[in-house]
Design a protein around this motif. Structure first.
Motif, short mmCIF file in Angstrom:
data_model
loop_
_atom_site.label_atom_id
_atom_site.label_comp_id
_atom_site.label_asym_id
_atom_site.label_seq_id
_atom_site.Cartn_x
_atom_site.Cartn_y
_atom_site.Cartn_z
N GLY A 219 0.81 -1.20 0.00
CA GLY A 219 0.00 0.00 0.00
C GLY A 219 0.84 1.25 0.00
O GLY A 219 2.08 1.20 0.05
N PRO A 220 0.19 2.41 -0.05
CA PRO A 220 0.91 3.68 -0.15
C PRO A 220 1.38 4.20 1.19
O PRO A 220 0.91 3.79 2.25
CB PRO A 220 -0.17 4.60 -0.74
CG PRO A 220 -1.44 4.07 -0.12
CD PRO A 220 -1.27 2.58 -0.09
N PHE A 221 2.31 5.15 1.12
CA PHE A 221 2.62 5.98 2.28
C PHE A 221 1.62 7.13 2.29
O PHE A 221 1.30 7.71 1.24
CB PHE A 221 4.05 6.51 2.20
CG PHE A 221 5.09 5.44 2.43
CD1 PHE A 221 5.40 5.03 3.72
CD2 PHE A 221 5.74 4.84 1.37
CE1 PHE A 221 6.35 4.04 3.94
CE2 PHE A 221 6.69 3.85 1.57
CZ PHE A 221 6.99 3.44 2.87
N VAL A 222 1.11 7.47 3.47
CA VAL A 222 0.02 8.44 3.56
C VAL A 222 0.42 9.72 4.27
O VAL A 222 -0.43 10.58 4.49
CB VAL A 222 -1.21 7.81 4.24
CG1 VAL A 222 -1.76 6.68 3.40
CG2 VAL A 222 -0.89 7.32 5.65
N GLY A 223 1.68 9.89 4.60
CA GLY A 223 2.11 11.14 5.22
C GLY A 223 3.41 11.00 5.97
O GLY A 223 3.77 9.92 6.43
#
Length: 373
Positions: A219-223
């Motif tokens: 999944g993505p990095f979100v911050g």
């Protein structure tokens, strides 16, 4: 909160579980957006400053050196904290819990995050693991005084807590450089793991990973984030003198110049992009005269070192390199790759974890970030 991190679905929990109930009387207030601490503040000696710190949107260090240092002043290494409220609610939003779901929290700390989860989901659905017994017992007492009853377990967070598995959600309130296999194994298919993740060189962001049927998670990095490392993954780096073989800098190092400012090698997302590509780098900063400083770049194998000197107003910077590798050249190549991609922020990076290891990617899992072997 003005940032928008506190969404409506968490508002009632925030109001029911106030932060001050989960902050000890002795604290070291932090600064918003920074992992630097002010000197010790006690509720008994300065209640106004204590309350101001508790309700400021900034992290609060609550323990140094595993509890061995109590002040005044500051210890060497912060080992427990109450996280910045904006970060707490941003990560809870990424966790996206639903009624009836079970959550495993890694790192109980002061207990506030476990308290918020328990208020939202019920204590029977929350397990929190804390490695430090004293910290765990204090958090457990605070939770019970607040009428909240999650299961608080003393143990190594890297092992999760198999006795209550499996979980719909896993959230870590400490950072890792490698996602423990137990977290994936103890999460249901389609479940979510939210954890701060960062390479050795520096830079860190919160990854939101979804677990697949095959046991992988991606999944993505979100911050951006800046958490204390999980205790089992904390590293002690060799001293700079170990690289110099008794010589004084610059010794026999090879001199050159670079147009890449050491400041551009030290920004958080820059450090992340460099560290992912060159996994065995670490760095130190040596203050020079005025606003000038020397950036040391070293490798964990103690085979090479490099320095780059920063001075305000310069457009070219002196570099010295020594050893089996040219570490500044490696760093600069990694930085140039990041520059060619359009200088991406954390939101364009993502992470995949499976039985073969971990791969950071840019924009999609089929575009892995290049890694120097």
């Amino acid at each position: 909160m003005e940032s928008g991190a506190l969404t409506s679905d968490w508002l009632s929990a925030y109001e029911a579980v106030p932060r001050h109930l989960f902050v000890p009387e002795v604290i070291w207030p932090g600064r918003a957006g920074m992992n630097r601490q002010h000197d010790r503040v006690t509720m008994a000696e300065d209640p106004d400053m204590w309350w101001e710190a508790v309700y400021r949107d900034a992290p609060i260090t609550t323990q140094w050196d595993g509890g061995e240092y109590t002040g005044p002043g500051k210890g060497r290494t912060p080992t427990s904290s109450n996280s910045m409220p904006t970060m707490v609610f941003s990560m809870l939003a990424a966790l996206d819990v639903q009624e009836g779901q079970s959550v495993l929290e890694i790192g109980t700390g002061t207990g506030w995050n476990a308290g918020l989860l328990s208020q939202r989901l019920g204590g029977d659905n929350v397990v929190s693991v804390e490695v430090d017994r004293t910290t765990a017992e204090a958090a457990n007492n605070r939770l019970r005084l607040a009428g909240l009853l999650p299961l608080v377990v003393v143990g190594d967070g890297a092992d999760g807590y198999a006795d209550a598995a499996s979980y719909d959600r896993v959230i870590a309130t400490c950072s890792v450089g490698s996602v423990p296999a137990a977290w994936r194994e103890q999460t249901v298919t389609g479940g979510v793991i939210v954890t701060p993740w960062g390479p050795t060189y520096g830079g860190e962001a919160v990854a939101r990973l979804t677990v697949s049927k095959d046991g992988s998670a991606s999944g993505p990095f979100v911050g951006s984030s800046a958490f204390m490392r999980m205790s089992v993954q904390r590293k002690t780096f060799p001293p700079t003198r170990a690289f110099l073989d008794g010589d004084e800098w610059p010794g026999s190092g090879v001199r050159s110049e670079t147009a890449l400012s050491p400041d551009d090698a030290g920004d958080w997302v820059h450090m992340f992009a460099v560290g992912v590509q060159v996994p065995d780098l670490f760095c130190r900063v040596e203050q020079l005269e005025g606003a000038a400083y020397r950036l040391w770049v070293l490798d964990t194998g103690i085979t090479a070192w490099a320095t780059a000197d920063y001075e305000p107003g310069r457009t070219r910077y002196p570099v010295v390199q020594s050893g089996a590798r040219r570490l500044w050249d490696e760093l600069e190549l990694a930085w140039r790759w990041w520059d060619r991609q359009g200088r991406p922020g954390f939101d364009r990076f993502g992470l995949t974890v499976d039985s073969e290891g971990e791969r950071v990617w840019l924009d999609s899992p089929d575009q892995p970030v290049p890694v120097k072997a």
